[in-house]
Design a protein around this motif. Sequence first.
Motif, PDB file in Angstrom:
ATOM      1  N   HIS A   1     -84.064  40.312 -44.096  1.00 45.34           N
ATOM      2  CA  HIS A   1     -82.748  40.914 -43.921  1.00 45.34           C
ATOM      3  C   HIS A   1     -82.759  41.975 -42.827  1.00 45.34           C
ATOM      4  N   VAL A   2     -83.832  42.745 -42.775  1.00 49.78           N
ATOM      5  CA  VAL A   2     -83.941  43.781 -41.746  1.00 49.78           C
ATOM      6  C   VAL A   2     -84.002  43.140 -40.361  1.00 49.78           C
ATOM      7  N   ALA A   3     -84.864  42.130 -40.205  1.00 52.70           N
ATOM      8  CA  ALA A   3     -84.986  41.459 -38.912  1.00 52.70           C
ATOM      9  C   ALA A   3     -83.683  40.785 -38.514  1.00 52.70           C
ATOM     10  N   GLU A   4     -83.026  40.166 -39.470  1.00 51.48           N
ATOM     11  CA  GLU A   4     -81.770  39.474 -39.173  1.00 51.48           C
ATOM     12  C   GLU A   4     -80.716  40.462 -38.682  1.00 51.48           C
ATOM     13  N   ALA A   5     -80.627  41.623 -39.332  1.00 49.67           N
ATOM     14  CA  ALA A   5     -79.638  42.620 -38.931  1.00 49.67           C
ATOM     15  C   ALA A   5     -79.936  43.170 -37.542  1.00 49.67           C
ATOM     16  N   VAL A   6     -81.220  43.431 -37.258  1.00 46.90           N
ATOM     17  CA  VAL A   6     -81.599  43.976 -35.950  1.00 46.90           C
ATOM     18  C   VAL A   6     -81.294  42.978 -34.837  1.00 46.90           C
TER      19      VAL A   6
END
Length: 369
Positions: free
Chosen positions: A246-251
């Motif tokens: 989720h963190v990578a997707e948002a970034v």
Amino acid sequence: MSALEEGPVTLADAPVRRLNMIEAINEALHLMMARDDSVVVFGEDVGYFGGVFRATAGLQKTFGKSRVFDTPINECGIIGAAVGMAAYGLRPVPEIQFADYIYPGYDQLVSEAARLRYRSAGEFIAPITVRSPFGGGIFGGQTHSQSPEALFTHVAGLKVVIPSTPHDAKGLLIAAIEDNDPVIFFEPKRIYNGPFNGYYDKPVEPWARHPDSEVPEGYYSIPLGKARIVREGEALTVLAYGTMIHVAEAVLAEKGVDAEIIDLRTLLPLDIETVKKSVEKTGKCLIVHEATRTGGFGGELSALVQEHCFYHLEAPIERVTGFDTPYPHSLEWAYFPGPVRIGEAVDRLLASGGRRAAPGGRNDAVRNG
């Protein structure tokens, strides 16, 4: 009747509800205990109280104290008892209250559970699913926030599963309980409760929020050893699991990068074919995980990508991980791989030159001598 005797069931057209991960895990446990009376659940506070995160809420009331029961604070005893139960035909699902507490049970998992099938020439099996919340996100400090997955991916005979969505948590947990080998099922506590920060329900930054998801009613399973392509892309491949998806997707969405994100879901066995196909297409690879860098699973991923995709790589493989320090309390959000460090790694990859692989699988410089 055992769930295995009923054969595969698919519910592609089943009604769906929006659940968080705790609710999805709880539903999977209820479903499997109803389908298979050999499934038993036990651990510290899992019975009457329903678990510190409420993942086992309602199980004891529904299935009774003989199938859902509390244990002493003795992780070695919990896992040892599970091995004995499994050898006698049960399908135990013990909970280790936090992954940080699993170490006293490590010997039982490595020396007994992982080797039982091989040591007995198949006469005995160990269909154990060890559930445990892992990772940071609840301000639990160094004794409630560790990510020890690499310690288990080293052990032949174990399987290691880490879901990133409620949908996957339910389907993967069902598959793990049905599997005839021991499975370590790590649950990222930071994304237990949907858009808030785990146990304490403290709102977090928008880039770190993780919504609930649609979860089909009834039975379905997701095969162990099969990765999920979160989104397709051409610029680079991102390999991650658990919260870091989720963190990578948002970034990447914020930066507008056309990246392909692969949720590994199962670290052992690993879906290397999906990884290989993606890196061969993009030529660049970023690995993100919350665990410490040295000896982390990202090192194994990096080696595998190098072995399988060497002539397709256009840039060095990047890793963004937790730091090689005891887990900090007050600096928890600095410890996490976040927007700044992931963004810098993406920028380095995109700025890297290099020639794409030739159709024959070797780059031009090598092919032309």
